[in-house]
Design a protein around this motif. Structure first.
Motif, mmCIF file in Angstrom:
data_model
loop_
_atom_site.group_PDB
_atom_site.id
_atom_site.type_symbol
_atom_site.label_atom_id
_atom_site.label_comp_id
_atom_site.label_asym_id
_atom_site.label_seq_id
_atom_site.Cartn_x
_atom_site.Cartn_y
_atom_site.Cartn_z
ATOM 1 N N GLN A 156 0.829 -1.192 0.000
ATOM 2 C CA GLN A 156 0.000 0.000 0.000
ATOM 3 C C GLN A 156 0.869 1.249 0.000
ATOM 4 O OE1 GLN A 156 -2.657 -0.377 3.383
ATOM 5 N NE2 GLN A 156 -4.258 -1.284 2.088
ATOM 6 N N ALA A 157 0.306 2.321 -0.502
ATOM 7 C CA ALA A 157 1.003 3.598 -0.484
ATOM 8 C C ALA A 157 1.424 3.935 0.948
ATOM 9 C CB ALA A 157 0.111 4.695 -1.043
ATOM 10 N N GLY A 158 2.654 4.430 1.071
ATOM 11 C CA GLY A 158 3.206 4.731 2.378
ATOM 12 C C GLY A 158 3.999 3.594 2.983
ATOM 13 N N GLY A 159 3.892 2.426 2.384
ATOM 14 C CA GLY A 159 4.592 1.261 2.892
ATOM 15 C C GLY A 159 6.035 1.185 2.423
ATOM 16 N N SER A 160 6.677 0.067 2.755
ATOM 17 C CA SER A 160 8.089 -0.121 2.452
ATOM 18 C C SER A 160 8.336 -1.494 1.834
ATOM 19 C CB SER A 160 8.929 -0.012 3.729
ATOM 20 O OG SER A 160 8.821 1.257 4.319
ATOM 21 N N MET B 211 13.177 0.810 0.048
ATOM 22 C CA MET B 211 12.205 1.765 -0.467
ATOM 23 C C MET B 211 11.174 2.055 0.605
ATOM 24 S SD MET B 211 11.713 0.253 -4.332
ATOM 25 C CE MET B 211 10.819 -1.179 -3.768
ATOM 26 N N ASN B 212 11.131 3.290 1.046
ATOM 27 C CA ASN B 212 10.182 3.727 2.065
ATOM 28 C C ASN B 212 9.221 4.760 1.489
ATOM 29 O OD1 ASN B 212 11.595 2.150 3.974
ATOM 30 N ND2 ASN B 212 12.941 3.866 4.491
ATOM 31 N N SER B 213 8.138 4.989 2.191
ATOM 32 C CA SER B 213 7.140 5.981 1.765
ATOM 33 C C SER B 213 6.770 5.793 0.298
ATOM 34 C CB SER B 213 7.673 7.402 1.999
ATOM 35 O OG SER B 213 8.014 7.607 3.353
ATOM 36 N N LEU B 214 6.474 4.574 -0.054
ATOM 37 C CA LEU B 214 6.186 4.252 -1.453
ATOM 38 C C LEU B 214 4.924 4.945 -1.936
ATOM 39 C CD1 LEU B 214 7.265 0.540 -1.391
ATOM 40 C CD2 LEU B 214 8.114 2.252 -3.004
ATOM 41 N N LYS B 215 4.954 5.315 -3.213
ATOM 42 C CA LYS B 215 3.849 6.000 -3.863
ATOM 43 C C LYS B 215 3.374 5.163 -5.048
ATOM 44 C CE LYS B 215 6.107 10.446 -2.903
ATOM 45 N NZ LYS B 215 6.640 11.690 -3.526
ATOM 46 N N GLY C 30 19.694 -7.802 -14.402
ATOM 47 C CA GLY C 30 18.868 -8.874 -13.891
ATOM 48 C C GLY C 30 17.574 -8.978 -14.672
ATOM 49 N N GLN C 31 16.739 -9.913 -14.274
ATOM 50 C CA GLN C 31 15.482 -10.149 -14.994
ATOM 51 C C GLN C 31 14.369 -9.234 -14.511
ATOM 52 O OE1 GLN C 31 16.411 -11.833 -12.386
ATOM 53 N NE2 GLN C 31 14.558 -11.956 -11.129
ATOM 54 N N GLY C 32 14.577 -8.578 -13.390
ATOM 55 C CA GLY C 32 13.596 -7.630 -12.882
ATOM 56 C C GLY C 32 12.678 -8.225 -11.828
ATOM 57 N N THR C 33 12.167 -7.372 -10.964
ATOM 58 C CA THR C 33 11.189 -7.775 -9.958
ATOM 59 C C THR C 33 10.090 -6.717 -9.920
ATOM 60 O OG1 THR C 33 10.873 -8.474 -7.653
ATOM 61 C CG2 THR C 33 12.430 -6.679 -8.026
ATOM 62 N N GLN C 34 8.849 -7.167 -9.901
ATOM 63 C CA GLN C 34 7.709 -6.253 -9.977
ATOM 64 C C GLN C 34 7.417 -5.632 -8.621
ATOM 65 O OE1 GLN C 34 5.561 -5.410 -12.741
ATOM 66 N NE2 GLN C 34 4.823 -3.898 -11.253
ATOM 67 N N VAL C 35 7.254 -4.325 -8.621
ATOM 68 C CA VAL C 35 6.807 -3.582 -7.442
ATOM 69 C C VAL C 35 5.504 -2.885 -7.808
ATOM 70 C CG1 VAL C 35 7.290 -1.648 -5.901
ATOM 71 C CG2 VAL C 35 9.115 -3.258 -6.503
ATOM 72 N N THR C 36 4.476 -3.156 -7.039
ATOM 73 C CA THR C 36 3.178 -2.541 -7.267
ATOM 74 C C THR C 36 2.736 -1.842 -5.994
ATOM 75 O OG1 THR C 36 2.577 -4.267 -8.857
ATOM 76 C CG2 THR C 36 0.795 -2.907 -7.987
ATOM 77 N N VAL C 37 2.443 -0.556 -6.113
ATOM 78 C CA VAL C 37 2.018 0.242 -4.966
ATOM 79 C C VAL C 37 0.572 0.658 -5.186
ATOM 80 C CG1 VAL C 37 2.513 2.240 -3.522
ATOM 81 C CG2 VAL C 37 4.379 1.081 -4.727
ATOM 82 N N SER C 38 -0.295 0.235 -4.302
ATOM 83 C CA SER C 38 -1.713 0.553 -4.427
ATOM 84 C C SER C 38 -2.033 1.822 -3.643
ATOM 85 C CB SER C 38 -2.558 -0.607 -3.915
ATOM 86 O OG SER C 38 -2.323 -0.824 -2.542
ATOM 87 N N SER C 39 -3.012 2.551 -4.168
ATOM 88 C CA SER C 39 -3.387 3.819 -3.519
ATOM 89 C C SER C 39 -4.465 3.607 -2.477
ATOM 90 C CB SER C 39 -3.847 4.817 -4.579
ATOM 91 O OG SER C 39 -4.923 4.280 -5.301
#
Length: 121
Positions: free
Chosen positions: A13-17, A83-87, A112-121
């Motif tokens: 979630q937004a604000g998470g790490s 990564m903190n305070s994610l948006k 690298g092959q990459g890793t998915q980061v998804t931040v929900s609002s």
């Protein structure tokens, strides 16, 4: 042959790490600077952060400065991205790369092959 394997991505979630890790193979890890990049759908790959060979010098994109921290452990052949305070706009596939501390992807030779980061609002 150098292999880079990212891990640690996920949904937050937004604000998470999140803490991303990148494990490198080979004996020359400490001889190279390392960087993190990200690519969102429909956008070009963009620089996020970089760290010098010994870890003393770091650089960040303005969009993540103050929220993200890059670090490395040369004994473990790993580089990290805290990564903190994610948006929601941080949502992207995150890649680690070997190269120098430049901001252009062309300055990095292994990815690298990459890793998915998804931040929900």
């Amino acid at each position: 042959q150098v292999q880079l394997v990212e891990s640690g991505g996920g949904l937050v979630q937004a604000g998470g790490s999140l803490r991303l890790s990148c494990a490198a193979s080979g004996r020359t890890f400490s001889s190279y600077a390392m960087g993190w990049f990200r690519q969102a759908p429909g956008k070009e790959r963009e620089f996020v952060a970089a760290i010098s060979r010994g870890g003393r010098l770091t650089s960040y994109a303005d969009s993540v400065k103050g929220r993200f921290t890059i670090s490395r452990d040369n004994a473990q052949n790993k580089v990290y991205l805290q990564m903190n305070s994610l948006k929601p706009e941080d949502t992207a596939v995150y890649y680690c790369a070997r190269g120098n501390t430049g901001v252009s992807p062309t300055e990095y030779d292994y990815w690298g092959q990459g890793t998915q980061v998804t931040v929900s609002s």
